[in-house]
Design a protein around this motif. Structure first.
Motif, PDB file in Angstrom:
ATOM      1  N   UNK A 187       0.796  -1.412  -0.051  1.00 51.03           N
ATOM      2  CA  UNK A 187      -0.507   0.290   0.301  1.00 51.03           C
ATOM      3  C   UNK A 187       0.802   1.244   0.021  1.00 51.03           C
ATOM      4  N   UNK A 188       0.560   1.717  -0.122  1.00 50.81           N
ATOM      5  CA  UNK A 188       1.261   3.697  -1.052  1.00 50.81           C
ATOM      6  C   UNK A 188       0.551   4.405   0.141  1.00 50.81           C
ATOM      7  N   UNK A 227      -0.235   7.989  -0.244  1.00 52.44           N
ATOM      8  CA  UNK A 227      -1.414   8.295  -1.726  1.00 52.44           C
ATOM      9  C   UNK A 227      -2.787   7.795  -1.288  1.00 52.44           C
ATOM     10  N   UNK A 228      -2.887   6.759  -0.563  1.00 52.77           N
ATOM     11  CA  UNK A 228      -4.075   5.829   0.010  1.00 52.77           C
ATOM     12  C   UNK A 228      -4.536   6.587   1.291  1.00 52.77           C
ATOM     13  N   UNK A 229      -5.613   6.447   1.614  1.00 51.10           N
ATOM     14  CA  UNK A 229      -5.955   6.800   2.801  1.00 51.10           C
ATOM     15  C   UNK A 229      -6.556   5.660   3.394  1.00 51.10           C
ATOM     16  N   UNK A 230      -5.423   4.875   4.671  1.00 52.80           N
ATOM     17  CA  UNK A 230      -5.711   3.787   5.294  1.00 52.80           C
ATOM     18  C   UNK A 230      -6.186   4.088   6.858  1.00 52.80           C
ATOM     19  N   UNK A 268      -7.606   6.494  13.007  1.00 52.24           N
ATOM     20  CA  UNK A 268      -6.139   7.270  12.570  1.00 52.24           C
ATOM     21  C   UNK A 268      -5.659   7.521  11.663  1.00 52.24           C
ATOM     22  N   UNK A 269      -5.232   8.001  10.507  1.00 56.40           N
ATOM     23  CA  UNK A 269      -4.697   7.904   9.734  1.00 56.40           C
ATOM     24  C   UNK A 269      -2.978   6.932   9.611  1.00 56.40           C
ATOM     25  N   UNK A 270      -3.093   5.742   9.172  1.00 57.83           N
ATOM     26  CA  UNK A 270      -1.544   5.581   8.950  1.00 57.83           C
ATOM     27  C   UNK A 270      -0.983   6.106   7.544  1.00 57.83           C
ATOM     28  N   UNK A 271       0.730   6.606   8.236  1.00 59.51           N
ATOM     29  CA  UNK A 271       1.492   6.994   7.390  1.00 59.51           C
ATOM     30  C   UNK A 271       2.317   6.406   7.646  1.00 59.51           C
ATOM     31  N   UNK A 272       3.964   6.249   6.614  1.00 59.72           N
ATOM     32  CA  UNK A 272       4.627   6.232   7.068  1.00 59.72           C
ATOM     33  C   UNK A 272       5.391   5.833   8.262  1.00 59.72           C
ATOM     34  N   UNK A 307       4.464   1.970  15.034  1.00 60.32           N
ATOM     35  CA  UNK A 307       3.844   0.543  15.233  1.00 60.32           C
ATOM     36  C   UNK A 307       5.227  -1.024  15.288  1.00 60.32           C
ATOM     37  N   UNK A 308       6.118  -0.708  13.749  1.00 54.80           N
ATOM     38  CA  UNK A 308       7.225  -1.587  13.895  1.00 54.80           C
ATOM     39  C   UNK A 308       8.038  -1.571  14.341  1.00 54.80           C
TER      40      UNK A 308
END
Length: 95
Positions: A10-11, A14-17, A23-27, A33-34
Motif C-alpha cells: 500500500x502506498x 497516496x491511499x487513506x488507510x 487515525x490515518x496510518x502514515x509511513x 508501530x514496527x
C-alpha cells in the motif's frame, strides 16, 4: 495456518488507510508501530530458572472440561493457569 495474510503493498502517501480508532496510518505511524512491536520481541515472563536462560516448557492436551476447571480455579486464586498447573504437577510428583 496464520490468522493474517500478507496483502498487496500500500502506498500510504497516496491511499487513506486508517487504524481501528480512525487515525490515518502514515509511513511514520507504520515505522513507530514496527519499532514498538519489535521492542517486545524476546520479552516474556521471567525465567523460572533464576538465570537469563529460558525456562523449559511442558505442553499437553486436556479436555475442555478440565481446562474450564483450571481456568476457574486460576481466576479464583488470581493466578495464571500455568501457575496452577505447575503447582498441581509439583504436588503430584512430590507424593
Amino acid at each position: 495456518m496464520t490468522k493474517y495474510r500478507m496483502g498487496p503493498d500500500v502506498d500510504l502517501r497516496r491511499e487513506d488507510v486508517r487504524d481501528s480508532q480512525g487515525r490515518r496510518i502514515t509511513e511514520e505511524y507504520a515505522e513507530r508501530a514496527t519499532d514498538d512491536a519489535l521492542a517486545f520481541v524476546g520479552r516474556g515472563r521471567p525465567s523460572l530458572t533464576g538465570a537469563k536462560a529460558p525456562s523449559p516448557q511442558v505442553t499437553f492436551r486436556v479436555t475442555p472440561e478440565l481446562r474450564a476447571k483450571a481456568a476457574a480455579e486460576a481466576a479464583r486464586q488470581g493466578r495464571r493457569i500455568s501457575d496452577v498447573a505447575r503447582e498441581a504437577l509439583e504436588r503430584y510428583l512430590a507424593s
